[in-house]
Enzyme design. Structure first.
Site, PDB file in Angstrom:
ATOM      1  N   TYR A  44       0.843  -1.201   0.000  1.00  0.00           N
ATOM      2  CA  TYR A  44       0.000   0.000   0.000  1.00  0.00           C
ATOM      3  C   TYR A  44       0.878   1.251   0.000  1.00  0.00           C
ATOM      4  O   TYR A  44       0.542   2.251  -0.612  1.00  0.00           O
ATOM      5  CB  TYR A  44      -0.902  -0.002   1.229  1.00  0.00           C
ATOM      6  CG  TYR A  44      -2.024  -0.993   1.076  1.00  0.00           C
ATOM      7  CD1 TYR A  44      -3.197  -0.637   0.430  1.00  0.00           C
ATOM      8  CD2 TYR A  44      -1.898  -2.294   1.568  1.00  0.00           C
ATOM      9  CE1 TYR A  44      -4.227  -1.539   0.288  1.00  0.00           C
ATOM     10  CE2 TYR A  44      -2.929  -3.196   1.430  1.00  0.00           C
ATOM     11  CZ  TYR A  44      -4.090  -2.820   0.789  1.00  0.00           C
ATOM     12  OH  TYR A  44      -5.096  -3.721   0.644  1.00  0.00           O
ATOM     13  N   ASN A  51     -14.082   1.653  -3.462  1.00  0.00           N
ATOM     14  CA  ASN A  51     -14.176   1.666  -4.923  1.00  0.00           C
ATOM     15  C   ASN A  51     -13.627   0.362  -5.487  1.00  0.00           C
ATOM     16  O   ASN A  51     -12.528   0.304  -5.993  1.00  0.00           O
ATOM     17  CB  ASN A  51     -13.378   2.848  -5.473  1.00  0.00           C
ATOM     18  CG  ASN A  51     -14.005   4.138  -5.008  1.00  0.00           C
ATOM     19  OD1 ASN A  51     -14.977   4.608  -5.556  1.00  0.00           O
ATOM     20  ND2 ASN A  51     -13.440   4.709  -3.975  1.00  0.00           N
ATOM     21  N   CYS A  94      -6.776  -5.186  -7.039  1.00  0.00           N
ATOM     22  CA  CYS A  94      -6.419  -4.781  -5.676  1.00  0.00           C
ATOM     23  C   CYS A  94      -5.788  -5.961  -4.937  1.00  0.00           C
ATOM     24  O   CYS A  94      -5.165  -5.781  -3.911  1.00  0.00           O
ATOM     25  CB  CYS A  94      -7.650  -4.265  -4.941  1.00  0.00           C
ATOM     26  SG  CYS A  94      -9.181  -4.814  -5.634  1.00  0.00           S
ATOM     27  N   HIS A  95      -5.982  -7.148  -5.446  1.00  0.00           N
ATOM     28  CA  HIS A  95      -5.399  -8.312  -4.779  1.00  0.00           C
ATOM     29  C   HIS A  95      -3.882  -8.308  -4.919  1.00  0.00           C
ATOM     30  O   HIS A  95      -3.185  -9.039  -4.242  1.00  0.00           O
ATOM     31  CB  HIS A  95      -6.000  -9.590  -5.362  1.00  0.00           C
ATOM     32  CG  HIS A  95      -5.783  -9.730  -6.822  1.00  0.00           C
ATOM     33  ND1 HIS A  95      -6.725  -9.358  -7.755  1.00  0.00           N
ATOM     34  CD2 HIS A  95      -4.709 -10.172  -7.492  1.00  0.00           C
ATOM     35  CE1 HIS A  95      -6.217  -9.608  -8.950  1.00  0.00           C
ATOM     36  NE2 HIS A  95      -5.003 -10.095  -8.822  1.00  0.00           N
ATOM     37  N   GLU A 148      -1.429 -16.123  -9.679  1.00  0.00           N
ATOM     38  CA  GLU A 148      -0.646 -15.211 -10.515  1.00  0.00           C
ATOM     39  C   GLU A 148       0.831 -15.326 -10.186  1.00  0.00           C
ATOM     40  O   GLU A 148       1.684 -15.209 -11.043  1.00  0.00           O
ATOM     41  CB  GLU A 148      -1.127 -13.789 -10.268  1.00  0.00           C
ATOM     42  CG  GLU A 148      -2.602 -13.659 -10.633  1.00  0.00           C
ATOM     43  CD  GLU A 148      -2.938 -12.229 -10.937  1.00  0.00           C
ATOM     44  OE1 GLU A 148      -2.229 -11.359 -10.452  1.00  0.00           O
ATOM     45  OE2 GLU A 148      -3.915 -12.010 -11.664  1.00  0.00           O
TER      46      GLU A 148
END
Length: 101
Positions: A41, A64, A71-72, A98
């Site tokens: 972050y 949002n 966001c993961h 991923e």
DNA sequence: GCGCTGACTGTCA
DNA sequence: ATGACAGCCAGCG
């Protein structure tokens, strides 16, 4: 003495440009995260133009939630996945998938 | 326009 | 190493 994280001066200077708002910047940054790459972050906040806005980053992503925004791929500095709109459990799965590639 | 909240981070005990 | 506390930022009501 408490060496606070504040660098002293306001580094709120965008390295590239400010589209509109910090939120928009965060959106863009997170979307630019390559597959298999995870940013904290803090990193996202820094890229967004505010190295100390990690709070705002979480706030933005949390409220949002966008399918175009992975966001993961944004994790905490502690190495934890943090939170996820669909559930931290799902986030972990996606991250592993991923990351494995 | 003001105040609260929040998916955080860093330091101290 | 773990837990608790404090601080800062932007968005939303």
């Amino acid at each position: 003495m408490k060496n606070y994280p504040r660098v002293g001066k306001r580094q709120g200077q965008p390295a590239f440009r400010i589209p509109s708002s910090f939120k928009n910047n965060v959106h863009k940054v997170v979307r630019q995260i390559p597959k298999g790459q995870v940013l904290t972050y803090k990193e996202v906040a820094y890229r967004a133009g505010s190295p100390r806005a990690y709070r705002a980053v979480g706030n933005i992503l949390n409220k949002n939630y966008d399918p175009n925004i992975p966001c993961h791929r944004v994790v905490r500095s502690d190495g934890k996945s943090g939170g996820y709109n669909r559930g931290s459990d799902k986030k972990k799965e996606i991250l592993e998938s991923e990351k494995a590639i």
